[in-house]
Design a protein around this motif. Structure first.
Motif, PDB file in Angstrom:
ATOM      1  N   PHE A 154      32.310  57.517  -8.551  1.00 60.03           N
ATOM      2  CA  PHE A 154      31.799  58.393  -9.609  1.00 60.03           C
ATOM      3  C   PHE A 154      30.344  58.028  -9.905  1.00 60.03           C
ATOM      4  O   PHE A 154      30.065  57.255 -10.824  1.00 60.03           O
ATOM      5  CB  PHE A 154      32.636  58.244 -10.881  1.00 60.03           C
ATOM      6  N   PRO A 155      29.381  58.577  -9.157  1.00 57.79           N
ATOM      7  CA  PRO A 155      27.977  58.216  -9.360  1.00 57.79           C
ATOM      8  C   PRO A 155      27.447  58.580 -10.746  1.00 57.79           C
ATOM      9  O   PRO A 155      26.423  58.050 -11.167  1.00 57.79           O
ATOM     10  CB  PRO A 155      27.229  58.997  -8.281  1.00 57.79           C
ATOM     11  N   ASN A 156      28.126  59.451 -11.483  1.00 56.97           N
ATOM     12  CA  ASN A 156      27.678  59.798 -12.834  1.00 56.97           C
ATOM     13  C   ASN A 156      27.733  58.597 -13.781  1.00 56.97           C
ATOM     14  O   ASN A 156      27.159  58.651 -14.862  1.00 56.97           O
ATOM     15  CB  ASN A 156      28.513  60.942 -13.413  1.00 56.97           C
ATOM     16  N   LEU A 157      28.412  57.531 -13.392  1.00 56.16           N
ATOM     17  CA  LEU A 157      28.462  56.321 -14.218  1.00 56.16           C
ATOM     18  C   LEU A 157      27.148  55.546 -14.189  1.00 56.16           C
ATOM     19  O   LEU A 157      26.925  54.687 -15.028  1.00 56.16           O
ATOM     20  CB  LEU A 157      29.599  55.406 -13.747  1.00 56.16           C
ATOM     21  N   ILE A 158      26.287  55.871 -13.231  1.00 61.04           N
ATOM     22  CA  ILE A 158      24.986  55.198 -13.142  1.00 61.04           C
ATOM     23  C   ILE A 158      24.134  55.668 -14.308  1.00 61.04           C
ATOM     24  O   ILE A 158      24.012  56.865 -14.564  1.00 61.04           O
ATOM     25  CB  ILE A 158      24.298  55.519 -11.800  1.00 61.04           C
ATOM     26  N   VAL A 170      14.946  48.123 -10.537  1.00 64.08           N
ATOM     27  CA  VAL A 170      13.834  48.242  -9.582  1.00 64.08           C
ATOM     28  C   VAL A 170      14.273  49.082  -8.376  1.00 64.08           C
ATOM     29  O   VAL A 170      13.550  49.973  -7.929  1.00 64.08           O
ATOM     30  CB  VAL A 170      13.342  46.849  -9.149  1.00 64.08           C
ATOM     31  N   ALA A 171      15.449  48.802  -7.848  1.00 66.14           N
ATOM     32  CA  ALA A 171      15.928  49.559  -6.698  1.00 66.14           C
ATOM     33  C   ALA A 171      16.215  51.015  -7.055  1.00 66.14           C
ATOM     34  O   ALA A 171      16.046  51.896  -6.223  1.00 66.14           O
ATOM     35  CB  ALA A 171      17.188  48.899  -6.126  1.00 66.14           C
ATOM     36  N   GLY A 172      16.639  51.262  -8.289  1.00 67.41           N
ATOM     37  CA  GLY A 172      16.902  52.641  -8.715  1.00 67.41           C
ATOM     38  C   GLY A 172      15.660  53.500  -8.635  1.00 67.41           C
ATOM     39  O   GLY A 172      15.724  54.666  -8.232  1.00 67.41           O
ATOM     40  N   GLN A 173      14.528  52.952  -8.995  1.00 66.60           N
ATOM     41  CA  GLN A 173      13.269  53.700  -8.888  1.00 66.60           C
ATOM     42  C   GLN A 173      12.911  53.949  -7.428  1.00 66.60           C
ATOM     43  O   GLN A 173      12.386  55.003  -7.085  1.00 66.60           O
ATOM     44  CB  GLN A 173      12.141  52.943  -9.595  1.00 66.60           C
ATOM     45  N   TRP A 174      13.201  52.994  -6.586  1.00 69.57           N
ATOM     46  CA  TRP A 174      12.888  53.144  -5.162  1.00 69.57           C
ATOM     47  C   TRP A 174      13.794  54.189  -4.509  1.00 69.57           C
ATOM     48  O   TRP A 174      13.334  55.006  -3.720  1.00 69.57           O
ATOM     49  CB  TRP A 174      13.020  51.798  -4.473  1.00 69.57           C
ATOM     50  N   PHE A 175      15.089  54.169  -4.836  1.00 72.78           N
ATOM     51  CA  PHE A 175      16.033  55.123  -4.245  1.00 72.78           C
ATOM     52  C   PHE A 175      15.832  56.533  -4.775  1.00 72.78           C
ATOM     53  O   PHE A 175      16.209  57.485  -4.122  1.00 72.78           O
ATOM     54  CB  PHE A 175      17.475  54.687  -4.532  1.00 72.78           C
ATOM     55  N   GLU A 182      16.642  65.331  -7.318  1.00 73.25           N
ATOM     56  CA  GLU A 182      16.647  63.868  -7.397  1.00 73.25           C
ATOM     57  C   GLU A 182      18.054  63.306  -7.205  1.00 73.25           C
ATOM     58  O   GLU A 182      18.225  62.249  -6.596  1.00 73.25           O
ATOM     59  CB  GLU A 182      16.077  63.417  -8.737  1.00 73.25           C
ATOM     60  N   LYS A 183      19.073  64.021  -7.719  1.00 76.40           N
ATOM     61  CA  LYS A 183      20.456  63.570  -7.510  1.00 76.40           C
ATOM     62  C   LYS A 183      20.803  63.574  -6.027  1.00 76.40           C
ATOM     63  O   LYS A 183      21.458  62.655  -5.525  1.00 76.40           O
ATOM     64  CB  LYS A 183      21.436  64.467  -8.269  1.00 76.40           C
ATOM     65  N   GLU A 184      20.356  64.614  -5.319  1.00 76.03           N
ATOM     66  CA  GLU A 184      20.617  64.676  -3.888  1.00 76.03           C
ATOM     67  C   GLU A 184      19.892  63.545  -3.158  1.00 76.03           C
ATOM     68  O   GLU A 184      20.449  62.951  -2.233  1.00 76.03           O
ATOM     69  CB  GLU A 184      20.180  66.035  -3.340  1.00 76.03           C
ATOM     70  N   ASN A 185      18.652  63.247  -3.583  1.00 73.19           N
ATOM     71  CA  ASN A 185      17.917  62.132  -2.973  1.00 73.19           C
ATOM     72  C   ASN A 185      18.638  60.814  -3.199  1.00 73.19           C
ATOM     73  O   ASN A 185      18.719  59.978  -2.287  1.00 73.19           O
ATOM     74  CB  ASN A 185      16.499  62.035  -3.544  1.00 73.19           C
ATOM     75  N   PRO A 227      24.473  54.862  -4.689  1.00 72.76           N
ATOM     76  CA  PRO A 227      25.805  54.422  -5.145  1.00 72.76           C
ATOM     77  C   PRO A 227      26.418  53.349  -4.237  1.00 72.76           C
ATOM     78  O   PRO A 227      27.043  52.411  -4.722  1.00 72.76           O
ATOM     79  CB  PRO A 227      26.633  55.709  -5.130  1.00 72.76           C
ATOM     80  N   THR A 228      26.187  53.471  -2.940  1.00 72.96           N
ATOM     81  CA  THR A 228      26.694  52.454  -2.013  1.00 72.96           C
ATOM     82  C   THR A 228      25.965  51.133  -2.226  1.00 72.96           C
ATOM     83  O   THR A 228      26.580  50.062  -2.212  1.00 72.96           O
ATOM     84  CB  THR A 228      26.513  52.926  -0.560  1.00 72.96           C
ATOM     85  N   PHE A 229      24.648  51.210  -2.441  1.00 70.02           N
ATOM     86  CA  PHE A 229      23.869  50.008  -2.724  1.00 70.02           C
ATOM     87  C   PHE A 229      24.370  49.323  -3.990  1.00 70.02           C
ATOM     88  O   PHE A 229      24.517  48.097  -4.022  1.00 70.02           O
ATOM     89  CB  PHE A 229      22.388  50.379  -2.878  1.00 70.02           C
ATOM     90  N   MET A 230      24.657  50.116  -5.022  1.00 72.10           N
ATOM     91  CA  MET A 230      25.161  49.527  -6.267  1.00 72.10           C
ATOM     92  C   MET A 230      26.539  48.908  -6.062  1.00 72.10           C
ATOM     93  O   MET A 230      26.830  47.859  -6.629  1.00 72.10           O
ATOM     94  CB  MET A 230      25.190  50.577  -7.375  1.00 72.10           C
TER      95      MET A 230
END
Length: 98
Positions: free
Chosen positions: A20-24, A91-96, A34-37, A44-47
């Motif tokens: 459930f990526p909406n939990l991010i 930090v990674a969230g901004q990059w992804f 941006e959601k598609e990116n 989500p896999t990285f998290m």
């Protein structure tokens, strides 16, 4: 023993974030592009892997603290891992996102 429970909670959160990526945090405020990116880049896999690593470090630290006979290490390890993980995710969230 509470550190093992915390580690298992981190691992459970990792599975939930993958499913459930909406939990991010901030995911729902992103534009559709941006959601598609984020999904294409695999955030989500990285998290999920990040939360699993955080859990594994806490479990390993628990047993290392027992082996070294330093129970005080357990108390600070959970907070340290959580803070480092939060910084890495931000930090990674901004990059992804891009």
């Amino acid at each position: 023993m509470k550190n093992i429970y915390i580690a298992l909670i981190f691992m459970g959160i990792g599975i939930l974030v993958k499913l459930f990526p909406n939990l991010i945090a901030g995911y729902s405020t992103l534009s559709q592009r941006e959601k598609e990116n984020v999904k294409e880049n695999g955030f989500p896999t990285f998290m999920m892997f990040g939360f699993f690593i955080m859990g594994a470090v806490i479990i390993a630290g628990y047993f290392i603290a027992i082996w070294l006979d330093k129970p005080a290490l357990n108390d600070s390890l959970g907070i340290f891992v959580t803070l480092i993980g939060a910084v890495v995710f931000v930090v990674a969230g901004q990059w992804f996102r891009r």
